[in-house]
Design a protein around this motif. Structure first.
Motif, PDB file in Angstrom:
ATOM      1  N   ASP A 134      27.480  -2.399  34.850  1.00 43.81           N
ATOM      2  CA  ASP A 134      26.967  -1.695  33.668  1.00 43.81           C
ATOM      3  C   ASP A 134      27.925  -1.838  32.488  1.00 43.81           C
ATOM      4  O   ASP A 134      27.492  -1.902  31.331  1.00 43.81           O
ATOM      5  N   ILE A 135      29.218  -1.853  32.809  1.00 47.59           N
ATOM      6  CA  ILE A 135      30.230  -2.011  31.753  1.00 47.59           C
ATOM      7  C   ILE A 135      30.112  -3.397  31.122  1.00 47.59           C
ATOM      8  O   ILE A 135      29.999  -3.537  29.897  1.00 47.59           O
ATOM      9  N   GLY A 136      30.125  -4.422  31.967  1.00 46.79           N
ATOM     10  CA  GLY A 136      30.035  -5.791  31.455  1.00 46.79           C
ATOM     11  C   GLY A 136      28.753  -6.027  30.674  1.00 46.79           C
ATOM     12  O   GLY A 136      28.755  -6.668  29.620  1.00 46.79           O
ATOM     13  N   HIS A 137      27.674  -5.491  31.188  1.00 46.54           N
ATOM     14  CA  HIS A 137      26.386  -5.663  30.527  1.00 46.54           C
ATOM     15  C   HIS A 137      26.397  -5.010  29.137  1.00 46.54           C
ATOM     16  O   HIS A 137      25.902  -5.599  28.160  1.00 46.54           O
ATOM     17  N   ALA A 138      26.970  -3.819  29.049  1.00 48.29           N
ATOM     18  CA  ALA A 138      27.011  -3.106  27.765  1.00 48.29           C
ATOM     19  C   ALA A 138      27.830  -3.882  26.737  1.00 48.29           C
ATOM     20  O   ALA A 138      27.441  -3.994  25.564  1.00 48.29           O
ATOM     21  N   VAL A 139      28.959  -4.429  27.174  1.00 47.60           N
ATOM     22  CA  VAL A 139      29.812  -5.199  26.254  1.00 47.60           C
ATOM     23  C   VAL A 139      29.081  -6.459  25.793  1.00 47.60           C
ATOM     24  O   VAL A 139      28.967  -6.731  24.595  1.00 47.60           O
ATOM     25  N   GLU A 140      28.577  -7.210  26.755  1.00 56.52           N
ATOM     26  CA  GLU A 140      27.976  -8.507  26.423  1.00 56.52           C
ATOM     27  C   GLU A 140      26.740  -8.343  25.533  1.00 56.52           C
ATOM     28  O   GLU A 140      26.557  -9.087  24.564  1.00 56.52           O
ATOM     29  N   ASP A 141      25.916  -7.368  25.871  1.00 58.74           N
ATOM     30  CA  ASP A 141      24.702  -7.121  25.112  1.00 58.74           C
ATOM     31  C   ASP A 141      25.031  -6.861  23.636  1.00 58.74           C
ATOM     32  O   ASP A 141      24.419  -7.428  22.734  1.00 58.74           O
ATOM     33  N   PHE A 142      26.021  -6.005  23.412  1.00 61.89           N
ATOM     34  CA  PHE A 142      26.399  -5.651  22.044  1.00 61.89           C
ATOM     35  C   PHE A 142      26.987  -6.855  21.303  1.00 61.89           C
ATOM     36  O   PHE A 142      26.654  -7.110  20.142  1.00 61.89           O
TER      37      PHE A 142
END
Ligand code: MG
Ligand code: MG
Length: 240
Positions: A134-142
């Motif tokens: 969830d952390i990686g996804h949030a960073v990459e998405d932004f």
């Protein structure tokens, strides 16, 4: 961990106050080391894997692991990444910032700001019940929605008695996947964001990581504590 975090954060403030055109990265490193040692701590990076500095100081297209040098002089328009760790009574803090030297381009300013904000996107999901993915996804998405890319060859990590502990924390990934987050975990979340493609390579000095396409890169890192509620930033000058 809080004291180690405070000392680490203070060391970054020392760097921030020194940064100006004409200063060498070696001088910044020396002052950082002096501050950490004055606090009764030791620089976590010094001698780590043979690293010769107390801080990694990386300019412009350098992503991470730049070696402080008397020959590297900051110039107006540069962006400079300072990455510092302090060990206090056996526990480590780890934090990084990207600073503008003098007047930098609008693109550089946007890169710095998106990188910082991507860390706070990670903070929103850094809570029990969620997972590392969830952390990686949030960073990459932004980051991607702002037209930049996240480095894939280097990642965040657990931090504590060792500078680098499990789990690895990629700045990309799939939501809902990976290790579960629990209260008491201490993690170094550190988006590394490139203005161009995410490809990087290591220079012949064996340390300095640069963007393959020569474009700018920015870095933002804090050590945090997972709690029952909101996560706490440990690398904060006011934490304790
Ligand atoms: Mg670091
Ligand atoms: Mg780190």
């Amino acid at each position: 961990m809080k004291i180690a975090g405070r000392i680490t954060a203070e060391a970054l403030m020392v760097a921030k106050d020194l940064i100006r055109p004409g200063i060498s990265t070696k001088e910044i490193d020396t002052k950082i080391r002096r501050h950490i040692e004055k606090c009764g701590a030791t620089p976590s990076f010094l001698g780590y894997g043979g690293f010769p500095g107390s801080a990694c100081i990386s300019i412009n297209n350098q992503v991470i692991h730049g070696i402080p040098s008397e020959r590297v002089i900051l110039a107006d328009g540069d962006i400079v990444k300072v990455d510092v760790g302090a060990r206090y009574r056996g526990y480590n803090g780890d934090s990084a910032r990207t600073f503008a030297v003098g007047k930098v381009s609008d693109k550089a300013l946007k890169l710095i700001s998106v990188t910082e904000q991507s860390f706070y996107e990670a903070m929103k999901v850094a809570r029990p019940g969620n997972r590392i993915g969830d952390i990686g996804h949030a960073v990459e998405d932004f980051v991607i929605s702002n037209g930049f890319s996240v480095v894939r060859d280097y990642v965040g990590h657990g931090v504590g008695k060792d500078l680098h502990e499990d789990p690895e924390i990629p700045n990309f990934g799939r939501a809902g996947r990976g290790v579960r987050l629990y209260p008491g975990m201490t993690l170094a979340i550190e988006p590394m964001v490139n203005a161009g493609s995410y490809d990087v390579r290591v220079l012949k000095d064996g340390w300095t990581v640069v963007t393959q396409d020569g474009e700018l890169s920015a870095h933002y890192e804090n050590s945090i504590l997972i709690t029952d509620g909101d996560p706490i930033i440990l690398t904060d000058v006011n934490i304790v």
